[in-house]
Design a protein around this motif. Structure first.
Motif, PDB file in Angstrom:
ATOM      1  N   CYS A   1       0.796  -1.232   0.000  1.00  0.00           N
ATOM      2  CA  CYS A   1       0.000   0.000   0.000  1.00  0.00           C
ATOM      3  C   CYS A   1       0.828   1.283   0.000  1.00  0.00           C
ATOM      4  O   CYS A   1       0.283   2.372   0.130  1.00  0.00           O
ATOM      5  N   LEU A   2       2.135   1.198  -0.126  1.00  0.00           N
ATOM      6  CA  LEU A   2       2.988   2.384  -0.220  1.00  0.00           C
ATOM      7  C   LEU A   2       3.444   2.544  -1.660  1.00  0.00           C
ATOM      8  O   LEU A   2       4.013   1.625  -2.244  1.00  0.00           O
ATOM      9  N   PRO A   3       3.194   3.710  -2.279  1.00  0.00           N
ATOM     10  CA  PRO A   3       3.599   3.891  -3.680  1.00  0.00           C
ATOM     11  C   PRO A   3       5.131   3.918  -3.817  1.00  0.00           C
ATOM     12  O   PRO A   3       5.814   4.617  -3.087  1.00  0.00           O
ATOM     13  N   ILE A   4       5.612   3.106  -4.740  1.00  0.00           N
ATOM     14  CA  ILE A   4       7.060   3.041  -4.983  1.00  0.00           C
ATOM     15  C   ILE A   4       7.438   3.964  -6.131  1.00  0.00           C
ATOM     16  O   ILE A   4       8.336   4.785  -6.007  1.00  0.00           O
ATOM     17  N   CYS A   5       6.754   3.816  -7.271  1.00  0.00           N
ATOM     18  CA  CYS A   5       7.053   4.662  -8.423  1.00  0.00           C
ATOM     19  C   CYS A   5       5.786   4.886  -9.245  1.00  0.00           C
ATOM     20  O   CYS A   5       4.881   4.060  -9.257  1.00  0.00           O
ATOM     21  N   ILE A   6       5.752   6.028  -9.915  1.00  0.00           N
ATOM     22  CA  ILE A   6       4.635   6.389 -10.781  1.00  0.00           C
ATOM     23  C   ILE A   6       5.212   6.758 -12.139  1.00  0.00           C
ATOM     24  O   ILE A   6       6.097   7.612 -12.228  1.00  0.00           O
ATOM     25  N   ASN A   7       4.730   6.085 -13.199  1.00  0.00           N
ATOM     26  CA  ASN A   7       5.191   6.335 -14.564  1.00  0.00           C
ATOM     27  C   ASN A   7       4.020   6.751 -15.428  1.00  0.00           C
ATOM     28  O   ASN A   7       2.916   6.239 -15.281  1.00  0.00           O
ATOM     29  N   SER A   8       4.278   7.669 -16.355  1.00  0.00           N
ATOM     30  CA  SER A   8       3.267   8.056 -17.336  1.00  0.00           C
ATOM     31  C   SER A   8       3.743   7.633 -18.709  1.00  0.00           C
ATOM     32  O   SER A   8       4.913   7.836 -19.062  1.00  0.00           O
ATOM     33  N   LYS A   9       2.850   7.022 -19.488  1.00  0.00           N
ATOM     34  CA  LYS A   9       3.189   6.548 -20.829  1.00  0.00           C
ATOM     35  C   LYS A   9       2.092   6.950 -21.790  1.00  0.00           C
ATOM     36  O   LYS A   9       0.971   7.219 -21.393  1.00  0.00           O
ATOM     37  N   ARG A  10       2.422   6.938 -23.055  1.00  0.00           N
ATOM     38  CA  ARG A  10       1.431   7.106 -24.114  1.00  0.00           C
ATOM     39  C   ARG A  10       1.431   5.828 -24.931  1.00  0.00           C
ATOM     40  O   ARG A  10       2.456   5.404 -25.450  1.00  0.00           O
ATOM     41  N   LYS A  11       0.262   5.183 -25.017  1.00  0.00           N
ATOM     42  CA  LYS A  11       0.107   3.944 -25.772  1.00  0.00           C
ATOM     43  C   LYS A  11      -0.731   4.229 -27.010  1.00  0.00           C
ATOM     44  O   LYS A  11      -1.685   4.995 -26.962  1.00  0.00           O
ATOM     45  N   TYR A  12      -0.345   3.595 -28.122  1.00  0.00           N
ATOM     46  CA  TYR A  12      -1.050   3.777 -29.384  1.00  0.00           C
ATOM     47  C   TYR A  12      -1.739   2.483 -29.780  1.00  0.00           C
ATOM     48  O   TYR A  12      -1.172   1.399 -29.615  1.00  0.00           O
ATOM     49  N   SER A  13      -2.966   2.598 -30.278  1.00  0.00           N
ATOM     50  CA  SER A  13      -3.694   1.424 -30.738  1.00  0.00           C
ATOM     51  C   SER A  13      -4.593   1.817 -31.898  1.00  0.00           C
ATOM     52  O   SER A  13      -4.965   2.970 -32.064  1.00  0.00           O
ATOM     53  N   CYS A  14      -4.957   0.809 -32.706  1.00  0.00           N
ATOM     54  CA  CYS A  14      -5.835   1.021 -33.850  1.00  0.00           C
ATOM     55  C   CYS A  14      -7.282   0.853 -33.388  1.00  0.00           C
ATOM     56  O   CYS A  14      -7.594  -0.035 -32.605  1.00  0.00           O
TER      57      CYS A  14
END
Length: 69
Positions: free
Chosen positions: A43-56
């Motif tokens: 329950c403790l946040p270790i890391c936060i990542n933001s990504k952009r995913k592409y799909s058809c």
């Protein structure tokens, strides 16, 4: 001695928008989705990542972008 790690990965969609170009497989429109991934350990946040995913939107394939050299 037994050590147990309780890890959790949570994905949250931040937004969607139409991306330029077309799908190389079927010619459909490409959708860009911004996703925030957070990893938690007990329950403790270790890391936060933001990504952009592409799909058809037609064939639902996940598309990848390659960096230009």
């Amino acid at each position: 001695m037994c050590v147990v790690f309780l890890c959790e990965v949570e994905e949250k969609v931040l937004g969607r928008q139409q991306a330029p170009g077309s799908c190389p497989y079927c010619g459909g429109t490409v959708m860009a989705t911004d996703v925030e991934t957070s990893r938690k350990l007990c329950c403790l946040p270790i890391c936060i990542n933001s990504k952009r995913k592409y799909s058809c939107t037609n064939c639902s394939r996940r598309l990848e972008t390659y960096p230009s050299s």
